[in-house]
Design a protein around this motif. Structure first.
Motif, PDB file in Angstrom:
ATOM      1  N   ASP A  64     -16.170  15.718 -32.872  1.00  0.00           N
ATOM      2  CA  ASP A  64     -16.889  16.179 -31.688  1.00  0.00           C
ATOM      3  C   ASP A  64     -18.381  16.255 -32.029  1.00  0.00           C
ATOM      4  O   ASP A  64     -18.798  17.080 -32.849  1.00  0.00           O
ATOM      5  CB  ASP A  64     -16.358  17.548 -31.269  1.00  0.00           C
ATOM      6  CG  ASP A  64     -16.948  18.035 -29.953  1.00  0.00           C
ATOM      7  OD1 ASP A  64     -18.013  17.531 -29.549  1.00  0.00           O
ATOM      8  OD2 ASP A  64     -16.339  18.925 -29.333  1.00  0.00           O
ATOM      9  N   THR A  65     -19.179  15.395 -31.434  1.00  0.00           N
ATOM     10  CA  THR A  65     -20.602  15.332 -31.774  1.00  0.00           C
ATOM     11  C   THR A  65     -21.364  16.588 -31.359  1.00  0.00           C
ATOM     12  O   THR A  65     -22.400  16.910 -31.940  1.00  0.00           O
ATOM     13  CB  THR A  65     -21.271  14.106 -31.127  1.00  0.00           C
ATOM     14  OG1 THR A  65     -21.032  14.137 -29.703  1.00  0.00           O
ATOM     15  CG2 THR A  65     -20.696  12.820 -31.698  1.00  0.00           C
ATOM     16  N   SER A  66     -20.849  17.312 -30.374  1.00  0.00           N
ATOM     17  CA  SER A  66     -21.555  18.514 -29.921  1.00  0.00           C
ATOM     18  C   SER A  66     -21.358  19.686 -30.881  1.00  0.00           C
ATOM     19  O   SER A  66     -22.189  20.594 -30.948  1.00  0.00           O
ATOM     20  CB  SER A  66     -21.088  18.909 -28.515  1.00  0.00           C
ATOM     21  OG  SER A  66     -19.721  19.267 -28.522  1.00  0.00           O
ATOM     22  N   THR A  67     -20.251  19.672 -31.619  1.00  0.00           N
ATOM     23  CA  THR A  67     -19.942  20.774 -32.540  1.00  0.00           C
ATOM     24  C   THR A  67     -19.879  20.325 -33.992  1.00  0.00           C
ATOM     25  O   THR A  67     -19.857  21.166 -34.896  1.00  0.00           O
ATOM     26  CB  THR A  67     -18.588  21.406 -32.182  1.00  0.00           C
ATOM     27  OG1 THR A  67     -17.556  20.418 -32.341  1.00  0.00           O
ATOM     28  CG2 THR A  67     -18.577  21.909 -30.749  1.00  0.00           C
ATOM     29  N   ARG A 309     -10.140  15.010 -26.036  1.00  0.00           N
ATOM     30  CA  ARG A 309     -10.642  16.369 -26.216  1.00  0.00           C
ATOM     31  C   ARG A 309      -9.897  17.302 -25.264  1.00  0.00           C
ATOM     32  O   ARG A 309      -9.773  17.017 -24.072  1.00  0.00           O
ATOM     33  CB  ARG A 309     -12.130  16.448 -25.910  1.00  0.00           C
ATOM     34  CG  ARG A 309     -12.945  15.397 -26.608  1.00  0.00           C
ATOM     35  CD  ARG A 309     -13.563  15.876 -27.887  1.00  0.00           C
ATOM     36  NE  ARG A 309     -14.539  14.912 -28.369  1.00  0.00           N
ATOM     37  CZ  ARG A 309     -14.523  14.342 -29.564  1.00  0.00           C
ATOM     38  NH1 ARG A 309     -13.589  14.672 -30.429  1.00  0.00           N
ATOM     39  NH2 ARG A 309     -15.439  13.476 -29.917  1.00  0.00           N
TER      40      ARG A 309
END
Length: 312
Positions: A64-67, A309
């Motif tokens: 997950d690129t956001s986390t 996701r």
């Protein structure tokens, strides 16, 4: 990872056909001679470890690129044995992720199996077992179905069912009854779970060797499942996980029960630049495969990963 996953509520599930993740030693009773140092693929220790690390690199890319959290689970097809899975999870570049795994030990003649790697920080295993697919007339022994049950970080019970259906070898029409037979076995597993609780959280994933518009896929979905990967696309032009003669399609699928469907936030094909190459014949891009016939291409896989996701 566990605390972050719990606080953020993101659960990442990956499905990947690894394209012949074999070791370079003979398994007694299995037709794996192609993947030996003196075999037609000239498979050796160097190529094996490169393949392991590239499989790990592929899984890491699905984070997950956001986390920046690694995937919580990955359902892997075309893995040979425990040696391969131990090397992948304990000795490859993926070792720092501390994944555990479970897998089938199938009667498939080539020795390929289905495995699930999972983070013990976001999934606590309760049980796992294989479900056999006894051959019908004219059918070669095939991969078992993998059933896994455990508890997620949010204290919910999750059932994961992994499959790799019989290939199209010998022709799509001739081999179709074998996939229908495997689908019936899969549906029996799904039915047994949902019979106990209609609200059970179930994820079914794997290489079905069928596209989303196949009637057998519709039959499977009629057992309380939704193919959330049916319209999955990549961010760089991939319109499926697999490309044949210039046409994209997905033989790989992620199906979920109704109680999981509401938690799905996205499902896409991971088509990073390093996983693809230019398709010089048909235009666009295609998966950067490891072999084309017996020719070593020094790639990753002929399938791209599916990434789902979930908000739980």
């Amino acid at each position: 990872m566990a605390l972050a996953s719990l606080l953020i509520g993101i659960f990442t599930f990956v499905q990947l056909n690894c394209e012949n993740l074999f070791d370079y030693m003979h398994d007694e009773g299995k037709d794996d001679t192609e993947f030996l140092p003196d075999g037609s693929y000239h498979w050796n220790k160097t190529r094996y470890w490169r393949k392991l690390n590239r499989t790990g690199q592929t899984i890491v890319a699905c984070s997950d690129t956001s986390t920046m959290l690694l995937p919580d689970m990955a359902l892997l097809c075309e893995v040979e044995n425990d040696t391969v899975m131990r090397d992948l999870t304990r000795r490859s570049l993926l070792r720092t992720a501390r994944y555990d795994y479970v897998m089938t030990h199938s009667p498939d003649q080539r020795g390929i199996d289905v495995a699930l790697i999972y983070s013990p920080m976001s999934f606590r295993l309760i049980e796992s077992h294989s479900v056999s697919v006894p051959p019908v007339k004219g059918m070669r022994p095939t991969r078992d179905i993998l059933y896994v049950k455990g508890i997620t970080a949010s204290d919910d019970t999750l059932h994961v069912i992994g499959a790799h259906f019989p290939s199209r070898r010998g022709g799509e029409r001739q081999s179709r009854p074998f996939r229908r037979h495997a689908a019936a076995r899969l549906c029996a597993v799904v039915d047994s779970v949902l019979a106990v609780s209609r609200s059970a959280r179930v994820i079914v994933a794997g290489d079905f060797n069928m596209y989303s518009d196949d009637g057998i896929m519709a039959d499977i979905c009629s057992h309380g499942l939704t193919d959330v990967s049916a319209t999955a696309r990549g961010r760089r032009g991939a319109k499926g996980t697999y490309r044949y003669q210039g046409q994209w399609g997905s033989l790989d699928h992620i199906l979920v029960s109704a109680s999981v469907l509401s938690a799905v936030s996205s499902c896409h094909v991971q088509d990073d630049a390093f996983l693809t190459e230019d398709d010089t014949k048909y235009g666009g891009i295609k998966p950067r495969r490891n072999y084309l016939g017996p020719v070593y291409r020094n790639g990753f896989s002929d399938h791209l990963p599916l990434v789902c996701r979930l908000a739980f």
